[in-house]
Scaffold this active site. Structure first.
Site, PDB file in Angstrom:
ATOM      1  CE  LYS A  18      -7.343 -63.440  -4.600  1.00 47.60           C
ATOM      2  NZ  LYS A  18      -7.158 -61.997  -4.345  1.00 47.60           N
ATOM      3  CD  GLN A  24      -9.308 -59.138  -5.414  1.00 45.19           C
ATOM      4  OE1 GLN A  24      -9.259 -60.176  -4.780  1.00 45.19           O
ATOM      5  NE2 GLN A  24      -8.360 -58.792  -6.279  1.00 45.19           N
ATOM      6  CG  ASP A  59      -3.913 -60.019  -0.087  1.00 51.00           C
ATOM      7  OD1 ASP A  59      -3.577 -61.063  -0.665  1.00 51.00           O
ATOM      8  OD2 ASP A  59      -4.871 -59.301  -0.454  1.00 51.00           O
TER       9      ASP A  59
END
Ligand code: BQF
Length: 293
Positions: A52, A96, A119
């Site tokens: 990312k 994460q 997200d």
């Protein structure tokens, strides 16, 4: 069989984002900034976060990696989330997953400001998605819709069978594809570990989406001739040749199915790279205040 090349589509999107970034900076707008919190040193999580950050760099977005020890308390992690919520330099951020067992992922997700939740995991964004309101779409479902669009795969009126009901893939993609939208208007069946006669159901799929997390679970006998097969699985398994190395495989028996399907996504290089692009697209929307003006 036509291969759905997620790596190639991700590269196309990167190129167009570089142009869009240039235009943004010409207009004195801010450079999109993504932050990521990585807890502990799980190799897979590290690799995902690095993907990312690397993708941000390639395009020219700013990124900020916050590394925290695996024994950090839940309270201290929540403080870090709050710091990013309040950091005006950061347009959007992710924590994460998975997190160490002593930390409640739901609590952490709820602590993220929905305006920065790139997200799309916060229930505010999930609820807005389910009602068709502006929201950050969860990255993997977003990436899948971009792939279907890119390959002109019709979804309207088609029978989509999703296998797997996770909060981040199976459930949201089934909602998105059933809605009255461009990549939508499908008739969706959501199958899972308690589904009876799974074969009978998957055999009806015009589009089969596998998000179960079991290597090679979807076999040739479960797929209708000419179906579109989307493999969301990312499973690390031992290499066959006893080399001691591991390799990535999907939830689909690719070699068994490739000659029966009309389109199929490989693993690696299918949905995975598009998951990263979904996140990047959300970060751009965050910087432009497109979702929450
Ligand atoms: C590819 C993920 C399970 C649990 C948590 C490219 C990624 C993966 C594969 C990637 C994933 C999977 C991510 C490929 C992010 C997708 O070339 O096939 C990119 O970085 N992903 C994650 O952040 O958390 C996960 C899977």
């Amino acid at each position: 069989m036509k291969l759905i090349d997620g790596r190639a589509v991700a590269e196309e999107i990167k190129s167009s984002l570089k142009i869009e970034l240039f235009e943004l900076t010409q207009n004195n707008q801010r450079i999109p900034t993504l932050a990521a919190i990585l807890v502990g040193d799980n190799p897979a999580s590290k690799a995902y976060v690095n993907n990312k950050v690397k993708t941000c760099k390639e395009i020219g977005f700013n990124s900020l990696l916050v590394k925290l020890p695996s024994d950090i308390s839940e309270a201290d992690l929540l403080k870090e989330v709050e710091r990013l919520n309040n950091n005006a330099e950061v347009d959007g951020f992710i924590v994460q997953l998975p997190l160490p067992k002593h930390i409640d992922e739901v609590k952490v997700t709820l602590a993220i400001d929905p305006k920065k939740d790139v997200d799309g995991f916060h229930p505010i964004n999930f609820g807005r998605m389910a009602q068709g309101l502006p929201c950050y779409l969860p990255a993997t479902p977003y990436g899948i819709t971009l792939l279907l669009k890119r390959y002109n795969i019709e979804t309207a009126g088609k029978h989509v069978v999703v296998v797997g009901r996770s909060n981040i893939v199976g459930t949201p993609i089934s909602i998105l594809l059933s809605r009255k939208t461009e990549v939508g208007d499908a008739t969706v069946t959501l199958a899972h570990s308690r589904t009876k006669n799974l074969h009978e159901i998957t055999l009806q799929a015009d589009i089969l989406i596998a998000a179960i997390g079991i290597p090679g679970f979807i076999t040739e006998d479960m797929v209708k001739e000419g179906a579109v097969v989307v493999d969301v699985g990312i499973n690390r398994v031992e290499d066959d040749e006893n080399t001691g190395k591991s390799k990535l495989v999907g939830d689909v028996d690719f070699d068994g199915i490739k000659n029966k399907s009309s389109y199929i996504t490989p693993v690696p290089g299918g949905v995975g790279p598009m998951t990263v692009m979904g996140l990047i697209m959300n970060t751009l929307k965050a910087a432009k205040k497109e979702i929450y003006p």
